[in-house]
Design a protein around this motif. Sequence first.
Motif, mmCIF file in Angstrom:
data_model
loop_
_atom_site.group_PDB
_atom_site.id
_atom_site.type_symbol
_atom_site.label_atom_id
_atom_site.label_comp_id
_atom_site.label_asym_id
_atom_site.label_seq_id
_atom_site.Cartn_x
_atom_site.Cartn_y
_atom_site.Cartn_z
ATOM 1 N N ASN A 266 0.843 -1.190 0.000
ATOM 2 C CA ASN A 266 0.000 0.000 0.000
ATOM 3 C C ASN A 266 0.882 1.245 0.000
ATOM 4 O O ASN A 266 1.816 1.347 0.805
ATOM 5 N N VAL A 267 0.587 2.184 -0.895
ATOM 6 C CA VAL A 267 1.382 3.403 -1.008
ATOM 7 C C VAL A 267 0.455 4.598 -1.204
ATOM 8 O O VAL A 267 -0.736 4.457 -1.478
ATOM 9 N N ALA A 268 1.034 5.789 -1.034
ATOM 10 C CA ALA A 268 0.356 7.034 -1.402
ATOM 11 C C ALA A 268 1.029 7.557 -2.667
ATOM 12 O O ALA A 268 2.266 7.565 -2.760
ATOM 13 N N ILE A 269 0.221 7.977 -3.625
ATOM 14 C CA ILE A 269 0.739 8.454 -4.911
ATOM 15 C C ILE A 269 0.339 9.910 -5.096
ATOM 16 O O ILE A 269 -0.850 10.226 -5.210
ATOM 17 N N LYS A 270 1.313 10.795 -5.083
ATOM 18 C CA LYS A 270 1.076 12.224 -5.308
ATOM 19 C C LYS A 270 1.255 12.487 -6.792
ATOM 20 O O LYS A 270 2.371 12.504 -7.311
ATOM 21 N N HIS A 271 0.117 12.647 -7.485
ATOM 22 C CA HIS A 271 0.115 12.751 -8.945
ATOM 23 C C HIS A 271 -0.062 14.208 -9.354
ATOM 24 O O HIS A 271 -0.999 14.876 -8.922
ATOM 25 N N PHE A 272 0.848 14.713 -10.200
ATOM 26 C CA PHE A 272 0.809 16.109 -10.609
ATOM 27 C C PHE A 272 -0.053 16.281 -11.855
ATOM 28 O O PHE A 272 0.061 15.519 -12.808
ATOM 29 N N HIS A 273 -0.922 17.314 -11.835
ATOM 30 C CA HIS A 273 -1.769 17.591 -12.989
ATOM 31 C C HIS A 273 -0.918 17.950 -14.207
ATOM 32 O O HIS A 273 0.025 18.749 -14.108
ATOM 33 N N ASP A 274 -1.280 17.390 -15.360
ATOM 34 C CA ASP A 274 -0.537 17.670 -16.593
ATOM 35 C C ASP A 274 -0.507 19.159 -16.903
ATOM 36 O O ASP A 274 0.518 19.720 -17.285
ATOM 37 N N GLN A 275 -1.674 19.841 -16.728
ATOM 38 C CA GLN A 275 -1.766 21.240 -17.137
ATOM 39 C C GLN A 275 -0.982 22.168 -16.213
ATOM 40 O O GLN A 275 -0.785 23.334 -16.507
ATOM 41 N N ASN A 276 -0.531 21.650 -15.066
ATOM 42 C CA ASN A 276 0.215 22.473 -14.118
ATOM 43 C C ASN A 276 1.727 22.287 -14.240
ATOM 44 O O ASN A 276 2.468 22.772 -13.396
ATOM 45 N N LEU A 277 2.168 21.582 -15.276
ATOM 46 C CA LEU A 277 3.589 21.267 -15.375
ATOM 47 C C LEU A 277 4.384 22.406 -16.010
ATOM 48 O O LEU A 277 4.946 22.287 -17.090
ATOM 49 N N SER A 278 4.402 23.531 -15.318
ATOM 50 C CA SER A 278 5.223 24.663 -15.740
ATOM 51 C C SER A 278 6.677 24.362 -15.390
ATOM 52 O O SER A 278 6.965 23.445 -14.619
ATOM 53 N N PRO A 279 7.597 25.124 -15.938
ATOM 54 C CA PRO A 279 9.010 24.918 -15.559
ATOM 55 C C PRO A 279 9.236 24.996 -14.057
ATOM 56 O O PRO A 279 10.062 24.258 -13.505
ATOM 57 N N VAL A 280 8.499 25.889 -13.378
ATOM 58 C CA VAL A 280 8.641 26.009 -11.918
ATOM 59 C C VAL A 280 8.165 24.734 -11.233
ATOM 60 O O VAL A 280 8.820 24.209 -10.318
ATOM 61 N N ALA B 237 9.752 7.701 -7.596
ATOM 62 C CA ALA B 237 9.024 8.708 -8.369
ATOM 63 C C ALA B 237 8.832 8.244 -9.809
ATOM 64 O O ALA B 237 9.671 7.524 -10.360
ATOM 65 N N VAL B 238 7.719 8.669 -10.386
ATOM 66 C CA VAL B 238 7.474 8.488 -11.819
ATOM 67 C C VAL B 238 7.913 9.776 -12.494
ATOM 68 O O VAL B 238 7.437 10.867 -12.147
ATOM 69 N N THR B 239 8.827 9.687 -13.428
ATOM 70 C CA THR B 239 9.408 10.895 -14.021
ATOM 71 C C THR B 239 9.110 11.013 -15.512
ATOM 72 O O THR B 239 9.639 11.906 -16.168
ATOM 73 N N GLN B 240 8.276 10.129 -16.041
ATOM 74 C CA GLN B 240 7.948 10.218 -17.458
ATOM 75 C C GLN B 240 7.083 11.440 -17.721
ATOM 76 O O GLN B 240 6.238 11.811 -16.897
ATOM 77 N N LYS B 241 7.270 12.046 -18.869
ATOM 78 C CA LYS B 241 6.551 13.267 -19.211
ATOM 79 C C LYS B 241 5.039 13.054 -19.092
ATOM 80 O O LYS B 241 4.509 12.032 -19.528
ATOM 81 N N ASN B 242 4.375 14.019 -18.488
ATOM 82 C CA ASN B 242 2.917 14.014 -18.268
ATOM 83 C C ASN B 242 2.452 12.948 -17.288
ATOM 84 O O ASN B 242 1.249 12.697 -17.177
ATOM 85 N N GLN B 243 3.388 12.311 -16.587
ATOM 86 C CA GLN B 243 2.991 11.322 -15.585
ATOM 87 C C GLN B 243 3.738 11.522 -14.269
ATOM 88 O O GLN B 243 3.951 10.562 -13.534
ATOM 89 N N LEU B 244 4.153 12.738 -13.985
ATOM 90 C CA LEU B 244 4.959 12.977 -12.788
ATOM 91 C C LEU B 244 4.199 12.568 -11.530
ATOM 92 O O LEU B 244 3.043 12.949 -11.327
ATOM 93 N N ALA B 245 4.856 11.788 -10.681
ATOM 94 C CA ALA B 245 4.236 11.350 -9.425
ATOM 95 C C ALA B 245 5.326 11.024 -8.408
ATOM 96 O O ALA B 245 6.422 10.587 -8.766
#
Length: 297
Positions: free
Chosen positions: A40-54, A80-88
């Motif tokens: 069991n894990v927690a996955i912090k998934h980043f929204h694609d549309q929020n992937l600014s350089p910052v 961490a998942v580091t593939q483009k549009n799948q940051l987690a």
Amino acid sequence: MPLPPSHRDLEINPEDLTFGQRIGMGSFGEVYRGTWRGTNVAIKHFHDQNLSPVTIREFRDEVLIMSKLRHPNIVLFLGAVTQKNQLAIVTQYMTRGSLFRMLHRNKEVVLDPRRRLNMALDIAKGMEYLHNCKPVLVHRDLKSPNLLVDKDWTVKVCDFGLSRFKNNTYLTAATQNGSPAWMAPETLKGEPCDEKSDVFSFGVILYELVTGKEPWEELNPMQVVGVVGFSGRRMDLPTDLDPAVTNLIQSCWATNPKERPSFTQILATMNTWSELRPTAAVLEAQRAKAPQRNAAQ
């Protein structure tokens, strides 16, 4: 966005993750309960549309920071998942959720004074560890929503998206991020800050533990910036608190950061206590929840 070669072993294949129910959300994206390699894990998934350089830089910083941290009161980073549009970011799953939810949303949980003290000690131990890293790690977003509770009631610090290693004497504050209700006045004013800003935030968390109230619940975030950052106001402390608790909270809230105690000093103080007794109002409310008491023991 691959990680540096020295950190490639932290990369997780997204196909190895199974997403379950959503357990949290924020401006960055959403947090899910899930499984990874049968755990069991927690996955912090980043929204694609929020992937600014910052955002991408903060994601990378958070991964690199968390990969260095090992302490019983710091949420364990798994990868961490580091593939483009799948940051987690994948961490251990904390069964009881956030301290904020436990104190302010879950009406069934009963926390006795001894447990409240243990929780405060857990937080201070985790923060003492961060502040004794070399270089010092300043959390910059210490608040009850970023404190998670496991099945054994241990509290662990999480969410290092705004954290920075203090390579110089001070860090530059970023007022557009973070949560004003927990933030130190120097941070709210955009002035240079250091690890003593985290101490101020800890004082706010102590306030929550003993009053059961959300900080500055009657004000909106911009009003908090004004009253704390520029008018020098602090929340009123109930008169029925133990004077030692009142003194510690007030010392954490000192306007001059140099006058605030370190977490080593905070631990030395709290280790002399036998309990962290909340207000009479909190105790009375808990007595009314007596039928659910066994569930929290």
